[in-house]
Write an enzyme that holds these catalytic residues in place. Structure first.
Site, PDB file in Angstrom:
ATOM      1  N   TYR B 144      -0.016   1.232   6.577  1.00  0.00           N
ATOM      2  CA  TYR B 144       0.292  -0.161   6.933  1.00  0.00           C
ATOM      3  C   TYR B 144       1.688  -0.496   6.406  1.00  0.00           C
ATOM      4  O   TYR B 144       1.882  -0.725   5.214  1.00  0.00           O
ATOM      5  CB  TYR B 144      -0.767  -1.068   6.310  1.00  0.00           C
ATOM      6  CG  TYR B 144      -0.648  -2.548   6.626  1.00  0.00           C
ATOM      7  CD1 TYR B 144       0.343  -3.059   7.455  1.00  0.00           C
ATOM      8  CD2 TYR B 144      -1.560  -3.459   6.093  1.00  0.00           C
ATOM      9  CE1 TYR B 144       0.432  -4.412   7.740  1.00  0.00           C
ATOM     10  CE2 TYR B 144      -1.483  -4.817   6.375  1.00  0.00           C
ATOM     11  CZ  TYR B 144      -0.471  -5.281   7.189  1.00  0.00           C
ATOM     12  OH  TYR B 144      -0.388  -6.643   7.461  1.00  0.00           O
ATOM     13  N   LYS B 172       0.478   1.231  11.278  1.00  0.00           N
ATOM     14  CA  LYS B 172       0.520  -0.174  11.684  1.00  0.00           C
ATOM     15  C   LYS B 172       1.898  -0.657  11.294  1.00  0.00           C
ATOM     16  O   LYS B 172       2.219  -0.771  10.109  1.00  0.00           O
ATOM     17  CB  LYS B 172      -0.560  -0.965  10.957  1.00  0.00           C
ATOM     18  CG  LYS B 172      -0.506  -2.478  11.142  1.00  0.00           C
ATOM     19  CD  LYS B 172      -1.673  -3.114  10.397  1.00  0.00           C
ATOM     20  CE  LYS B 172      -1.812  -4.619  10.532  1.00  0.00           C
ATOM     21  NZ  LYS B 172      -0.649  -5.422  10.797  1.00  0.00           N
TER      22      LYS B 172
END
Lengths: 307, 307, 307, 307
Positions: B144, B172
């Site tokens: 992330y 992400k």
């Protein structure tokens, strides 16, 4: 011609020329005509001189006038539009440059904000811009928004600038804040030109409606970027993305080799020697230029940018 | 199922659910099934739980487990994929959460970097991620990357992570650095999923090839974003840009009304009350929520997001 | 006189004069003699002109020359040392100003780094400084280190500058990094002057051995600061700290009223009107000045600074 | 004992202990008694456990409890005061740790702000702190202000915290903003303890009236710092500054060798092995520790810190 003339617009690829110096750092303006020929061969529609790429703030006012005059002279009759950056930490100098730009017939002027003291909020920024714009009352004015300008939102700036600055023409938007870019485009409503300024991610702005762009790599790679625009207009997003990625790749190469100083060495590899970057930038040595050239060649750069 | 299974991919719109609290800040998980119904009605393909939007780091490990289990239970048989964010300043907790996610059958896990101490360089970051990923050896791992993660370049991270982390599935990518995004997409070569995380500028990522996205506004506006994707796929860039600008407009509205706290109040206006944001965020008062609602209504928001 | 003359030193309180403008922003140099009288009455030993406080970068080169000449003229025979700041984004202008400073007999020059492009590392910074210093080969050179200069460490800069710059005299250290200050003082070994530049925390530098200081509030509060120095030298740390806290209090007041612009209004309250700050700073209105005056009076400021 | 008991104060040198780990990163608490012996031998008056130096946020709640209990046990009857840092991104965990600290009889607790989401303004910060403080209603509360906390001004925080938090005891002030330090000291008026947290510039805080300090280098160099305090109290500023500069020199050495990770290796060189730093920090290799030791020895460090 003020922007009240709604027929004036800046569109397409506009190069931000490197200012050519000789090995001692003195102006060496003889190379300008060759740069313009390259622009014509690669579909570049304008020149944004004495900005960041042109090391405007690293020159004296006298030098900036001389550079501007050389570009005015050389672009005459070519259809290449001339935008002169007149931003300066000192407002008296900024105004003197603006008046000079108007006197020599620049198509537009542009101002970036001062970098030692900072205008206070959007009000302060518009007020700063207005003083400069008023010194060239017959010339369209474009604000130069760049990443180190401070955290101003252009979607807030534009309506106020359009109201206060009679000659307001738009914004050179050199910033990765795409939400602000989109909202600014919406506020500009085709009346004002929002010129995108990050060459390596142009496609992400085209899809949001960008019609013009200003950048340093358009000095030598206009053909590549025009192929991106063509693919985009034809709806071939796959090709457009592949070519944009190629642009990212060569930008990454010159960043690895020294950033702006390395970028300035590239025209010399194409027969348009712009000489070394000025202090405080550190110019590349001959050996470093050779290494840059080798990396670029290996990456296919020279084929990639061929008109 | 590790990512060595090349058939596992995350695509389409993935919502990052708000974690529902009651008025006293306790978990209130009964609203989850309604959220999932909304996802199905608006074409949302997955849920990324306990991330930034889910206030993961503001909960205890026990609470995060309870939230994850509720989502696992509620998504069963729906086809909605479940990604559990297990990032934590403390690696023991991070590993415990990863192991738990695997045990309950999460489709994937994700880790954001610690925010008090920082991993040292790309090596340190991959090493941090590997420890977490190894605690869930049968579950695809997604890094992330977010704006406050530090200045790591994902185009450098990806090759190293792919080599070292057996379960590496992708990233992400919640960051506006589109050059890094483009180069990372190129490095991922359709094998790894690069999920774009900035809803309000999704179109600028689609044009670079994005096939999946994770975001908070997909909790309630998936229909709008799917219309953007449809227009984009049909080559209708004008419509896509107009709709993306509408997205920017409502994001601007909730930022004006308090940012994340205001965003969290929106599902409640649609019958899916997620309650107040937890400290250190300041929740909106009833009066503030009413003002938000009025502004959203005036902007046409509620029509805009209708499935 | 180069710094090879080890008898040249800058010590004590050195004021950084505001540049006096009239209501239209034009130079208004007639107030300078009154400022110098105030310096003499309050134990101020020098004037550092055209720096940050003097809005040097907001003036044209011509204006900076005029200001410098006026100060040269007015300080003659007073024993007040004159240091001229010649820093500029453009090296040609910087050199022109340095040469002019030498020609008019400045006691020293000073250079702050450019703020648009940045020198690369300590090497680049010393190289930038050397070019400026070489344009005034008979005048001691002081580097102006300030918080927005970039993250250079002066303890690394000093040895290299001392080696490369024949006229190197020391550093105006306007930064709160006291570890770097201490290590720089140690490296300077009484040969080079490290002039502390944060008036409101002077005592914390005195205790580390500071012998000189440059600042804006010495324009009007030299008497207070000399009382701090006297108390410190007498070993009365309690009094010194109490007085230093008083300095912090009035600095906090003018920050509340507009920062630098408010600071510039203070001499006018003492009969030495320096006029408004120039763009991009926003000058105070008459009403705002009255409010500032009222707050200062209530705080006991005017008694506090009495000689 | 709440701070309503005005006789409770933290003064003198308070060490922020490294948390001892074994080579596999597990708690290794057996070394704590040796650390306390060293504190006694060098005049250290307290231990601030599980803070930055103690890698508190890199441990699970269970581990933090275990560490706190070990310190409680080992400090009993020694006169060494125990302050337990209970800051956590998650308020439930923060409260659990605060309650535990009270239960085991900590002399005080401390809280640093969350680092993923940030409290909104001074109001938000005080509100965050109050929730934690209320979980230990009988234990003095100290706010932990550090450079990465956000741009809060302690001179504004203190009056509000003193009003709202019944157990408010003061601030651990780990920040170089000496103006804010001075104004906070003035606001604290000897009722609240403002503990300075930057060891390498302690003298600059002593001169402003600091009576207590918390830091990592007091784990092993308390004797040196007590000599600084003694010289300062005796009015021998020259000696104090020379010794403070020596402190800067060894801090520079361990920064050169890896910063916090290198700092954590130093107790091991003195027979109090605290083991490696945890991820995300990168521990030193044996070879790197040897190089650190050699540099320290050459600098005279081991003599310098001798009791």
């Amino acid at each position: 011609m003020s922007n009240n003339n709604p027929s004036f617009h800046l569109t397409g690829l506009i190069a931000a020329p490197f200012t050519p110096f000789d090995s001692k750092g003195r102006l060496n303006l003889g190379v300008i005509p060759a740069m313009i020929e390259h622009y014509k061969a690669t579909g570049v529609s304008g020149a944004f001189v004495c900005g960041s790429t042109g090391e405007g703030v690293s020159m004296s006012v006298e030098e900036r006038r001389a550079v501007s005059e050389a570009w005015r002279e050389a672009t005459k009759g070519t259809g290449i539009k001339l935008i002169i950056h007149v931003g300066h930490n000192s407002m008296p100098d900024c105004c003197a440059l603006a008046a000079h730009a108007e006197k020599i017939g620049a198509d537009a002027i542009s101002v970036s904000p001062p970098t030692f003291f900072r205008p206070q909020g959007i009000e302060g920024l518009v007020s700063w811009c207005k003083q400069a714009a008023d010194a060239a009352p017959g010339t369209p004015f474009y604000y130069y928004h760049l990443s180190n300008s401070g955290n101003y939102k252009m979607a807030e700036y534009l309506p106020l600038a359009a109201k206060r600055i009679a000659t307001f023409g738009g914004i050179k938007f050199t910033n990765e804040n795409f939400m602000d870019f989109g909202l600014t485009m919406a506020a500009a409503k085709d009346r004002y030109d929002i010129l995108f300024g990050c060459d390596e991610i142009l496609l992400s702005a085209l899809v949001m409606g960008a019609k013009g762009a200003v950048g340093s790599t358009y000095n030598y790679a206009g053909a590549l970027y025009n192929r991106i625009i063509t693919a985009f207009n034809a709806g071939d997003m796959k090709t457009a993305a592949v070519l944009q990625t190629e642009s990212m790749r060569f930008v990454r190469i010159f960043f690895k080799h020294g950033g702006m100083s390395a970028n300035k060495a590239i025209p010399g590899l194409l027969g348009m020697d712009c000489g070394p970057a000025r202090p405080p930038m550190t110019p590349l040595t001959g050996k470093q230029i050779a290494a840059l050239k080798a990396d670029l060649r290996q990456s296919g750069f020279f084929k990639l940018i061929r008109p």
